[in-house]
Each structure stands twice: as C-alpha cells, then as structure tokens.
Motif scaffolding. Sequence first.
Motif, PDB file in Angstrom:
ATOM      1  N   ILE A 172      59.110 148.205  62.658  1.00  0.00           N
ATOM      2  CA  ILE A 172      60.174 148.073  61.659  1.00  0.00           C
ATOM      3  C   ILE A 172      60.996 149.352  61.588  1.00  0.00           C
ATOM      4  O   ILE A 172      62.232 149.324  61.584  1.00  0.00           O
ATOM      5  CB  ILE A 172      59.571 147.745  60.276  1.00  0.00           C
ATOM      6  CG1 ILE A 172      58.868 146.382  60.315  1.00  0.00           C
ATOM      7  CG2 ILE A 172      60.661 147.740  59.209  1.00  0.00           C
ATOM      8  CD1 ILE A 172      58.079 146.080  59.048  1.00  0.00           C
ATOM      9  N   THR A 173      60.318 150.499  61.565  1.00  0.00           N
ATOM     10  CA  THR A 173      61.021 151.776  61.481  1.00  0.00           C
ATOM     11  C   THR A 173      61.849 152.034  62.733  1.00  0.00           C
ATOM     12  O   THR A 173      63.016 152.458  62.653  1.00  0.00           O
ATOM     13  CB  THR A 173      60.010 152.914  61.277  1.00  0.00           C
ATOM     14  OG1 THR A 173      59.306 152.695  60.044  1.00  0.00           O
ATOM     15  CG2 THR A 173      60.706 154.259  61.231  1.00  0.00           C
ATOM     16  N   ALA A 174      61.274 151.779  63.914  1.00  0.00           N
ATOM     17  CA  ALA A 174      61.989 152.036  65.170  1.00  0.00           C
ATOM     18  C   ALA A 174      63.181 151.111  65.325  1.00  0.00           C
ATOM     19  O   ALA A 174      64.245 151.530  65.807  1.00  0.00           O
ATOM     20  CB  ALA A 174      61.020 151.871  66.345  1.00  0.00           C
ATOM     21  N   LEU A 175      63.053 149.837  64.910  1.00  0.00           N
ATOM     22  CA  LEU A 175      64.185 148.913  65.016  1.00  0.00           C
ATOM     23  C   LEU A 175      65.298 149.334  64.055  1.00  0.00           C
ATOM     24  O   LEU A 175      66.487 149.262  64.399  1.00  0.00           O
ATOM     25  CB  LEU A 175      63.718 147.486  64.719  1.00  0.00           C
ATOM     26  CG  LEU A 175      64.787 146.394  64.837  1.00  0.00           C
ATOM     27  CD1 LEU A 175      65.385 146.363  66.249  1.00  0.00           C
ATOM     28  CD2 LEU A 175      64.199 145.021  64.485  1.00  0.00           C
ATOM     29  N   ARG A 176      64.926 149.769  62.872  1.00  0.00           N
ATOM     30  CA  ARG A 176      65.943 150.259  61.925  1.00  0.00           C
ATOM     31  C   ARG A 176      66.692 151.443  62.515  1.00  0.00           C
ATOM     32  O   ARG A 176      67.933 151.507  62.430  1.00  0.00           O
ATOM     33  CB  ARG A 176      65.273 150.653  60.614  1.00  0.00           C
ATOM     34  CG  ARG A 176      66.212 151.349  59.624  1.00  0.00           C
ATOM     35  CD  ARG A 176      65.531 151.631  58.305  1.00  0.00           C
ATOM     36  NE  ARG A 176      64.338 152.446  58.444  1.00  0.00           N
ATOM     37  CZ  ARG A 176      64.342 153.775  58.585  1.00  0.00           C
ATOM     38  NH1 ARG A 176      65.494 154.440  58.625  1.00  0.00           N
ATOM     39  NH2 ARG A 176      63.203 154.447  58.676  1.00  0.00           N
ATOM     40  N   GLU A 177      65.985 152.362  63.115  1.00  0.00           N
ATOM     41  CA  GLU A 177      66.629 153.534  63.700  1.00  0.00           C
ATOM     42  C   GLU A 177      67.505 153.149  64.894  1.00  0.00           C
ATOM     43  O   GLU A 177      68.587 153.730  65.095  1.00  0.00           O
ATOM     44  CB  GLU A 177      65.570 154.549  64.122  1.00  0.00           C
ATOM     45  CG  GLU A 177      64.819 155.171  62.936  1.00  0.00           C
ATOM     46  CD  GLU A 177      63.645 156.024  63.356  1.00  0.00           C
ATOM     47  OE1 GLU A 177      63.269 155.965  64.565  1.00  0.00           O
ATOM     48  OE2 GLU A 177      63.080 156.737  62.501  1.00  0.00           O
ATOM     49  N   ALA A 178      67.055 152.152  65.658  1.00  0.00           N
ATOM     50  CA  ALA A 178      67.839 151.712  66.819  1.00  0.00           C
ATOM     51  C   ALA A 178      69.128 151.014  66.402  1.00  0.00           C
ATOM     52  O   ALA A 178      70.107 151.005  67.163  1.00  0.00           O
ATOM     53  CB  ALA A 178      66.999 150.778  67.689  1.00  0.00           C
ATOM     54  N   LEU A 179      69.136 150.451  65.204  1.00  0.00           N
ATOM     55  CA  LEU A 179      70.332 149.754  64.701  1.00  0.00           C
ATOM     56  C   LEU A 179      71.188 150.669  63.832  1.00  0.00           C
ATOM     57  O   LEU A 179      72.125 150.195  63.170  1.00  0.00           O
ATOM     58  CB  LEU A 179      69.920 148.522  63.902  1.00  0.00           C
ATOM     59  CG  LEU A 179      69.238 147.400  64.690  1.00  0.00           C
ATOM     60  CD1 LEU A 179      68.706 146.334  63.742  1.00  0.00           C
ATOM     61  CD2 LEU A 179      70.200 146.781  65.698  1.00  0.00           C
ATOM     62  N   ALA A 180      70.880 151.960  63.811  1.00  0.00           N
ATOM     63  CA  ALA A 180      71.622 152.907  62.970  1.00  0.00           C
ATOM     64  C   ALA A 180      73.110 152.823  63.258  1.00  0.00           C
ATOM     65  O   ALA A 180      73.539 152.805  64.421  1.00  0.00           O
ATOM     66  CB  ALA A 180      71.106 154.326  63.214  1.00  0.00           C
ATOM     67  N   GLU A 192      59.024 151.006  72.599  1.00  0.00           N
ATOM     68  CA  GLU A 192      60.412 151.193  73.038  1.00  0.00           C
ATOM     69  C   GLU A 192      60.945 149.943  73.729  1.00  0.00           C
ATOM     70  O   GLU A 192      62.101 149.538  73.506  1.00  0.00           O
ATOM     71  CB  GLU A 192      60.490 152.394  73.991  1.00  0.00           C
ATOM     72  CG  GLU A 192      60.244 153.730  73.308  1.00  0.00           C
ATOM     73  CD  GLU A 192      60.150 154.877  74.297  1.00  0.00           C
ATOM     74  OE1 GLU A 192      60.186 154.605  75.522  1.00  0.00           O
ATOM     75  OE2 GLU A 192      60.029 156.038  73.863  1.00  0.00           O
ATOM     76  N   LYS A 193      60.122 149.301  74.551  1.00  0.00           N
ATOM     77  CA  LYS A 193      60.553 148.086  75.239  1.00  0.00           C
ATOM     78  C   LYS A 193      60.809 146.957  74.237  1.00  0.00           C
ATOM     79  O   LYS A 193      61.783 146.208  74.366  1.00  0.00           O
ATOM     80  CB  LYS A 193      59.492 147.654  76.249  1.00  0.00           C
ATOM     81  CG  LYS A 193      59.359 148.575  77.451  1.00  0.00           C
ATOM     82  CD  LYS A 193      58.258 148.089  78.397  1.00  0.00           C
ATOM     83  CE  LYS A 193      58.110 149.019  79.592  1.00  0.00           C
ATOM     84  NZ  LYS A 193      57.016 148.573  80.514  1.00  0.00           N
ATOM     85  N   ALA A 194      59.922 146.818  73.247  1.00  0.00           N
ATOM     86  CA  ALA A 194      60.087 145.767  72.248  1.00  0.00           C
ATOM     87  C   ALA A 194      61.362 145.977  71.443  1.00  0.00           C
ATOM     88  O   ALA A 194      62.110 145.024  71.173  1.00  0.00           O
ATOM     89  CB  ALA A 194      58.873 145.734  71.316  1.00  0.00           C
ATOM     90  N   VAL A 195      61.635 147.208  71.049  1.00  0.00           N
ATOM     91  CA  VAL A 195      62.833 147.499  70.261  1.00  0.00           C
ATOM     92  C   VAL A 195      64.089 147.255  71.093  1.00  0.00           C
ATOM     93  O   VAL A 195      65.067 146.667  70.602  1.00  0.00           O
ATOM     94  CB  VAL A 195      62.785 148.949  69.742  1.00  0.00           C
ATOM     95  CG1 VAL A 195      64.133 149.356  69.149  1.00  0.00           C
ATOM     96  CG2 VAL A 195      61.682 149.091  68.705  1.00  0.00           C
ATOM     97  N   THR A 196      64.086 147.684  72.348  1.00  0.00           N
ATOM     98  CA  THR A 196      65.246 147.463  73.225  1.00  0.00           C
ATOM     99  C   THR A 196      65.536 145.976  73.357  1.00  0.00           C
ATOM    100  O   THR A 196      66.699 145.532  73.253  1.00  0.00           O
ATOM    101  CB  THR A 196      64.996 148.080  74.607  1.00  0.00           C
ATOM    102  OG1 THR A 196      64.824 149.491  74.472  1.00  0.00           O
ATOM    103  CG2 THR A 196      66.167 147.808  75.538  1.00  0.00           C
ATOM    104  N   ALA A 197      64.481 145.180  73.581  1.00  0.00           N
ATOM    105  CA  ALA A 197      64.670 143.739  73.719  1.00  0.00           C
ATOM    106  C   ALA A 197      65.174 143.126  72.413  1.00  0.00           C
ATOM    107  O   ALA A 197      66.025 142.224  72.411  1.00  0.00           O
ATOM    108  CB  ALA A 197      63.353 143.083  74.136  1.00  0.00           C
ATOM    109  N   GLY A 245      49.673 142.149  65.675  1.00  0.00           N
ATOM    110  CA  GLY A 245      49.473 143.248  66.609  1.00  0.00           C
ATOM    111  C   GLY A 245      50.397 143.260  67.798  1.00  0.00           C
ATOM    112  O   GLY A 245      50.156 144.011  68.757  1.00  0.00           O
ATOM    113  N   GLY A 246      51.463 142.473  67.798  1.00  0.00           N
ATOM    114  CA  GLY A 246      52.402 142.466  68.905  1.00  0.00           C
ATOM    115  C   GLY A 246      53.766 141.990  68.461  1.00  0.00           C
ATOM    116  O   GLY A 246      53.982 141.659  67.287  1.00  0.00           O
ATOM    117  N   VAL A 247      54.717 141.953  69.411  1.00  0.00           N
ATOM    118  CA  VAL A 247      56.086 141.541  69.108  1.00  0.00           C
ATOM    119  C   VAL A 247      56.540 140.528  70.156  1.00  0.00           C
ATOM    120  O   VAL A 247      56.423 140.780  71.366  1.00  0.00           O
ATOM    121  CB  VAL A 247      57.055 142.742  69.107  1.00  0.00           C
ATOM    122  CG1 VAL A 247      58.489 142.276  68.857  1.00  0.00           C
ATOM    123  CG2 VAL A 247      56.641 143.761  68.049  1.00  0.00           C
TER     124      VAL A 247
END
Length: 610
Positions: free
Chosen positions: A345-353, A215-220, A327-329
């Motif tokens: 990849i899936t979480a970032l796509r959903e966050a950019l919906a 969640e932190k990686a996607v938010t950033a 193994g990291g972002v």
Amino acid sequence: MSGDGEWTVARYLATRLEQLGIRHLFGVPGDFLGPFLTIMQATTAVRWIGTPTEMGGGYAADAYARVRAADADPDGREQGVGAVAVTYGVGAFSLLNTIGGAYVEDVPLIAINAAPSYEQWLNQQAVGLLTSHMSPRRESNLEVYRQVTVDAQVLSNPGLAPSQIDSAITACLTERKPVYLEVTEDLWHAPCEPPQGELRAHERPFTRRNEEMLEKAVTAAVELIGKFGTPIVWAGEELVRGRLENELLEFVQTTRMQFCTTVGAKSVVSERHPLFAGVYNGRASLPEIRTTFKNAGCRIGLGIWTTSKNLAGEQSIGDDWIVAARGGVSVGAGYFPDVRLGRFITALREALAGRTFPADHFALAHAAGLDVPASTADFLDSLSTDRYPPELTYDSFFQHVNFFLEHRATGGDPEAPSPFTVVSDAAFALLGSMNLRITERAGFLAQNSWLSIGYSVGAATGVALGRQQPMKRPLVFVGDGSFQEICQELSTHVRHHLRPVVFVLDNEGFYGIEQMLVSPCYYKEKPSDGADFYNVLHPWRYEKLAEVFGTDKDRMHGFELTTHAELDSLLEDIADPGNDLNHAPILARVRLGRHDYPKALQYKIDEKCT
C-alpha cells in the motif's frame, strides 16, 4: 495455592495472560480447571467471566480480542488477544466451533483446556480406567485442535511448561490466529521458573528478494491503473487484522480514490470519510453500490478476503483487478508472491505520487445513464430516513436504526463519539446491518466468513468488557434462529451488568436465509403454508426472556416491537443516558413478516424466479 514468592505453572500461565493485556478470561469451569482459576485470581488482575456455555465463552473471547486489538496503541504493550478456558473432553469439543471460527477469521485466541492428570493417563493406559470426560484416545483433544490452531501443546512436564507456553503464545502473536494449551491437572501446582522478558510477535525479515517482488508488483499495478483508469478501492479484512487503517487513509487521501469496504472490514475507518462509497458485497450489495462499483475503470482490492459472503458468487479477479491479500498481489492475470500488504500500500501510494483520481463514482455511473443516485452523498443519505411505513420490514427497520445512529444516538451532535458498537449476527441480520453508516473506526463487528449463527449474542459479552474505557454499549442484531442457539448468554449480560441492546429479528419463527438459499421463489409466490418443514422454528415469546434472566436485584428489560412508532419510542429512551431503562440489558423482539427479506437478496429471486 502458590505463595506470593512461589512460581507454579498456573501462576506462570496466568501472568503471561496478564502481560498480554488480557483482563478477562472467559469459559466454563470444571474440577480440572479449578486450581488454575484459584491461583489466577490470587496472583493476577485477570478476572474470570464464567459463561453458561463453552460456545458463548469462545464467542466472548473472540470479540474481546477483536475490540482490544482495534483499540490498542500499535506501539504499546496491549496485544489484542483473547483467552478462553474449559475442561477436557465435553468442554473442549463444545468450544471447538468457536476456535475454528477464530482460525478462519484470523483472531488471536489462547484456548486453555484443563485435562486429567498424568497419573490418570497412566492408569487409563495400564488398566483402561477412564476418569471424567476422558476419551480412550489420549490425543483426541489435541488432534482436533491441531486442525484449527497454529500451535497446539500438551503440558505434562513442569520443566518444559514455561517454554511450551511461551512458544505457543509467540505463535499466536506472530500468526494472529488461535493456539491451544492442554494442561494436566497435576501441573497447576507444580513449581517452575518465573517468566523471563516479554513475549512479542516475530516478523519475517524483509529480504532483497522481497524488495524485488514488491517493485515488480507495484510497477504492474501502476501500468494496470494507467490502462483502465478511474480506479476504486475495495478495503478488506486484512486491513483490520493488521491495523493498517492509517496506511489506507494515507493512500486514499493522497490519490483521492473513493473506497468501499467488505462487510468484514466495515468501519475500518469512519464511514463519514468523504471518500467512503459504501459496503460492496458482490451480488448481495445494494443494487446502486454494485452498479457503481462495476462501472469503475478498475478495482483495487486491499486486504480483501474473496469469500462467498463478500462476493455472492461474483468473480473477484479479472484483467481489470488488483488484489493484494493472503501474502501476495494479483495484477490482472499476473501474481507476485510474498508481498506484504502494508508495504505494498505504501509503495503503490509513493509510485502514484503526483497523480490523483478525484472521481465520484456514483456521479460517473449516473452520467452514463445507469440507475443510481446522482452523487455518493445522495446515495449514503438515502440509507437513513425518518419516514417509514407503519409496519416494520427488514429494510425499514435498518433505515430507522441508521437514522437513530446518525442523528439521535449522540444527542444530535454528528461529531460526538458514538456510545455503541454494532454487533451483527449472520444471515438477514448481517445483510441488513451492513449498510448502517458507522461513524467511528472499528464500530462494527461481525463474523462474516465463518458465519456461526448465534455469534453476536456471546460476542456482546466480549465487546462490553473489552470496551469499558470508554464504555461502548453493544447494539446487537440477531435472527430468531440464531438467537435460539445461544440465548443463555443473556444470563452473562445480566450478571455482569453489561447493558447490551439485543434486537431479535423474528420473522414468524422461520430460517429465512436458508429458505432463500434453497428456494428463493418462496418469497415471490408467498404461499400460505408451503414452507420447507425444516426451516420452521418453534415460536418463542422472546421478550419474556427478560423475566427469566432478570432478577429483582439484576434487572433486564424486554419489549415487543411491531410498528415503527414502538421502535421509535424505544430508541428515544435508549438515546437518553438518564433513562433508568439504560441501567440494565435490553431485549427487543422485532416482529417481521415471514415473506419479508432484505432487498440486498433481490438478485436471487430475480435469477431463479423469472
């Protein structure tokens, strides 16, 4: 030999290979290995493919694993693993280089080394009696293979052998890297229990801590994209190794982001995809791609390996970068460990919906006054042409091949499946072939990180045998120096009627890439006799090797090409499935000038010679 109802260590290991979906075992035999091969042949459907060299067998197994993994149903039993077998000492050390390459490039291989018997080791320990291929250091083979595998085992106790085999194969499947099994000769006929259950990869559990880090990686990442805008995706090797092409497609199609690939991820999806924008290879990219890629607002690297071959010295991570790999972002200067690529990849796509980024990056760069074509389509079309100079050059040769692959190889039907898998060697061959437009997923194969020269010729064996249904004919591009390392593997092609088309790029017997790396000004000054002596090769009449390896029964065809007209004639014949020429392997010598080089390397001359 074991009877139908008797289980031995040899039958156990052979059965485990068969259960993994392995149908061909590559390598060089020997007296220690013979009993295993006999039992394998009698009790399983795995077939022995003897190769002239251990390196050739290793390259074949490597490529076999890659294409089987790419073609396998992710939900099926096929595991996409290769296997190679040799004999102790001289065989094992000859094989080592190829296992090192598979380790670096995340290719799951099982290396089997048939060793002297336990009794012979006791004799050596007691009285110093050495047998064939034996080193005075009993663990010498094991110790070196521990450096290039995720599990290395010596099997000398039949009671322990099944569990050792299973644990090593499980590590291979889980880590997607090579493992090593050293089996003493007296164990092959030793009785053991039959296999129990199926072997499979074991994923690490997804914990609450992992979820928080994701969640932190996607938010950033979302914040960085919002700050810099107009992102472009750089798709990398881990998408290929992890079979994450669907996640990539869903991401770019949802967000409408254009994407480039690394050389190692070339054709992770079809390069006819409307959002594909070329292969980015750092400073060794074509200038138009590099200019356009760097003009983007931010870059999103998904599964990229930041190797020298992918970057040619450029910095990969900066304030305007997102890199999910290893193994990291990384997001700008921030790093988030233990984040799985597929989940990110899936979480970032959903966050950019609801947000899309429809941008033609070539059009944006062109509008900004940069020297690039007006659109991505214009650029990709420029890589393929049917207009050539009379004499062959590296760039004109690959432009001609590109036109062939796009317009003629499939009988003029752009929607028809390609009958070829492109296999490229290192150096100038790789820099030229990386810009071929591959219209099918997983239609391109190269060892772009380890870069062992000669890989492509041995790999062609694994590609041909791994892609028999449907048949995908290897289309191989290899430099003359690389080819001289492993030309014997043509014998395997002829013997097994594999029908690859091998183009040997002969630049007057010269290690061109080494000269470019050491002294690029050689190509600007064009001296008549000033080459560094160590880069000069003995000239061969490569096309005549077709007569050496071919027989009256098993033919091979050889050609010498000096003009585009000759190349065009050969490609026309290759495109005709009814032409008798295509019933056998083809070896074509492409005559190029010593001072010629792919324009992707122009930057080195510009940097050093101005």
